[in-house]
Design a protein around this motif. Structure first.
Motif, PDB file in Angstrom:
ATOM      1  N   LEU A  74      65.035  -0.671 -18.929  1.00  0.00           N
ATOM      2  CA  LEU A  74      66.474  -0.664 -19.225  1.00  0.00           C
ATOM      3  C   LEU A  74      67.033  -2.072 -19.417  1.00  0.00           C
ATOM      4  O   LEU A  74      68.219  -2.225 -19.691  1.00  0.00           O
ATOM      5  N   GLY A  78      70.828  -4.003 -20.637  1.00  0.00           N
ATOM      6  CA  GLY A  78      71.584  -5.050 -19.948  1.00  0.00           C
ATOM      7  C   GLY A  78      72.766  -4.522 -19.173  1.00  0.00           C
ATOM      8  O   GLY A  78      72.895  -3.324 -18.961  1.00  0.00           O
ATOM      9  N   GLY A  79      73.590  -5.440 -18.704  1.00  0.00           N
ATOM     10  CA  GLY A  79      74.833  -5.042 -18.062  1.00  0.00           C
ATOM     11  C   GLY A  79      74.783  -4.860 -16.558  1.00  0.00           C
ATOM     12  O   GLY A  79      75.675  -4.270 -15.990  1.00  0.00           O
ATOM     13  N   ILE A 101      83.273  -0.258  -8.468  1.00  0.00           N
ATOM     14  CA  ILE A 101      81.864  -0.109  -8.819  1.00  0.00           C
ATOM     15  C   ILE A 101      81.210  -1.483  -8.779  1.00  0.00           C
ATOM     16  O   ILE A 101      81.678  -2.413  -9.432  1.00  0.00           O
ATOM     17  N   PRO A 102      80.180  -1.654  -7.972  1.00  0.00           N
ATOM     18  CA  PRO A 102      79.595  -2.986  -7.786  1.00  0.00           C
ATOM     19  C   PRO A 102      78.892  -3.482  -9.051  1.00  0.00           C
ATOM     20  O   PRO A 102      78.490  -2.687  -9.906  1.00  0.00           O
ATOM     21  N   PRO A 103      78.740  -4.808  -9.158  1.00  0.00           N
ATOM     22  CA  PRO A 103      78.094  -5.370 -10.359  1.00  0.00           C
ATOM     23  C   PRO A 103      76.600  -5.039 -10.434  1.00  0.00           C
ATOM     24  O   PRO A 103      75.971  -5.322 -11.448  1.00  0.00           O
ATOM     25  N   TYR A 105      75.592  -2.083 -10.467  1.00  0.00           N
ATOM     26  CA  TYR A 105      75.561  -0.780 -11.118  1.00  0.00           C
ATOM     27  C   TYR A 105      74.722  -0.843 -12.395  1.00  0.00           C
ATOM     28  O   TYR A 105      74.901  -1.723 -13.229  1.00  0.00           O
ATOM     29  N   PRO A 107      73.984   1.078 -15.855  1.00  0.00           N
ATOM     30  CA  PRO A 107      74.628   2.142 -16.633  1.00  0.00           C
ATOM     31  C   PRO A 107      73.779   3.409 -16.663  1.00  0.00           C
ATOM     32  O   PRO A 107      72.590   3.359 -16.981  1.00  0.00           O
ATOM     33  N   ALA A 108      74.411   4.519 -16.296  1.00  0.00           N
ATOM     34  CA  ALA A 108      73.796   5.847 -16.423  1.00  0.00           C
ATOM     35  C   ALA A 108      72.450   5.968 -15.702  1.00  0.00           C
ATOM     36  O   ALA A 108      71.627   6.799 -16.051  1.00  0.00           O
ATOM     37  N   PRO A 142      79.735   6.687  -9.982  1.00  0.00           N
ATOM     38  CA  PRO A 142      80.119   8.035 -10.433  1.00  0.00           C
ATOM     39  C   PRO A 142      78.947   9.013 -10.424  1.00  0.00           C
ATOM     40  O   PRO A 142      79.155  10.217 -10.242  1.00  0.00           O
ATOM     41  N   ASP A 143      77.723   8.497 -10.601  1.00  0.00           N
ATOM     42  CA  ASP A 143      76.586   9.412 -10.716  1.00  0.00           C
ATOM     43  C   ASP A 143      75.918   9.709  -9.369  1.00  0.00           C
ATOM     44  O   ASP A 143      74.744  10.054  -9.301  1.00  0.00           O
TER      45      ASP A 143
END
Lengths: 248, 248
Positions: A74, A78-79, A101-103, A105, A107-108, A142-143
């Motif tokens: 993943l 990035g991100g 939401i912590p950094p 995190y 994505p998905a 959220p997940d």
């Protein structure tokens, strides 16, 4: 093509095993419920290999039937700090930790992890998947919430040959979802799980020792303290290992 | 951490691009609808690299803003001819092809692909994802049906920070879902898509030339014939390339 158990009394489950404290406890619960475990560890390009080594140790200790490692990089997306694109925050206040939401995190992330677990489950002919998500300590993800899990169960039934044919009613087991970190640790300790095998730190040193200061270390340390269970984690210092971690 | 467009008139979409005819057409539709394209190609351990090269060619031809390649090795899971665990069937009758889920089925493939697209979409701050699924020619795939897509849209809204905060209403676009192969080819041809860039064969030779006989080749060839569009595909023979494919 799909393996289906010929002995209906044998119940198999796919367990997502990251090497952390939560997933190890969820796997121990699955074992205690009588499932034969097929562990799935996803290497999504984490900063260090210690998590994966920890997952292997935990899998061996739990006597898994099979341990599958899938590389799913993943980092190209990035991100996230966990994927090495920004710094791991340290010594954050409780207020700050719970604020948003912590950094770290990804994505998905749980959608990707559950999708891969679903692929393994379908290949195996099994309908049970265990994931150590928790909605208490990490309320910002959220997940990790029950409504996300319910939506994924619904998706799994529509996404697969086994689900569509009604042969398997997919179930995503989340035994930790409503537990505090202290309750999780007490549950695992009662099942005989050795937490020394697990790894939680976002920023370990070259020996794999925990920093004691990132959000994950802080939550873990407080969990042991609140549970009244001795913390077996080895923490780093700048001058070398020490017996006791920095103050909480 | 998340990039959000400062110019609201710019609409970005993540397009899943496999290198095949369908996903190339879906991407061409996305471009024609005015989206800026962020192509995502997933290498899940296919037998050959020609698909990925084709995806790159198509991406360049469509002028994508970004082309992300993610390696997600589903071979460890097994269970599919496409992943090299059993033989690709050849010269199957129409009846046989439509009878059941083909052995080239990859467990939970579209769930995995859409999860990765969702990760990219969230990182990008975009809510639109294009996937070239089709429920007509491949009726055997459960994860090509509208009810699966609707369930994934629902999941996406619950799985992500952007969805939960209501900033983005995720939409999975499936412009080809109800089209026949001939209609897909007419659509792409009308948009100026050069299908010579695409690759469909499950069993190409060392030069990447199509076998003309696997299910994917047969469906593609018949599609061009039914559409009344010249088939630009180069087919292999045992003695070398030839101008015309084996009889349908």
């Amino acid at each position: 093509m799909l393996k289906t158990d010929t002995h209906p009394e044998i119940r198999r489950a796919v367990v997502l095993l990251s090497g952390g404290l939560d997933s190890a406890t969820a796997a121990a619960v699955a074992k205690a419920e009588g499932f034969r475990l097929h562990a799935l560890t996803v290497d999504y390009g984490q900063r260090h290999r210690f998590e994966i080594e920890a997952a292997r140790r935990v899998g061996r200790a739990l006597g898994v039937e099979e341990h599958v490692l899938i590389s799913c990089d993943l980092r190209s997306i990035g991100g996230s700090a966990l994927l090495g694109t920004c710094d791991v925050p340290k010594d954050r206040s409780d207020e700050r930790m719970s604020q948003d939401i912590p950094p770290t995190y990804v994505p998905a992330r749980n959608t990707v992890l559950l999708s891969l677990a679903l692929a393994k489950a379908e290949q195996l002919g099994a309908g049970d998947i265990f994931i150590g998500v928790n909605a208490v300590d990490y309320s910002g993800y959220p997940d990790c919430r029950p409504e996300f899990i319910a939506a994924f169960e619904q998706l799994a039934r529509l996404a697969t040959k086994l689900g569509v044919e009604g042969k398997v009613g997919f179930r995503i087991h989340t035994p930790l979802i409503a537990l505090t970190k202290a309750e999780i640790i007490r549950r695992g300790a009662a099942l005989g799980l050795d937490y020394r095998l697990t790894h939680s730190c976002y920023d370990p040193d070259a020996m794999g020792r925990a920093c004691g200061r990132c959000d994950s270390c802080r939550i873990r340390r407080r969990g042991f303290a609140d549970a009244g269970v001795a913390d077996p984690t080895e923490y780093q210092t700048e001058a070398g290992p020490r017996a006791s971690p920095p103050a909480l």
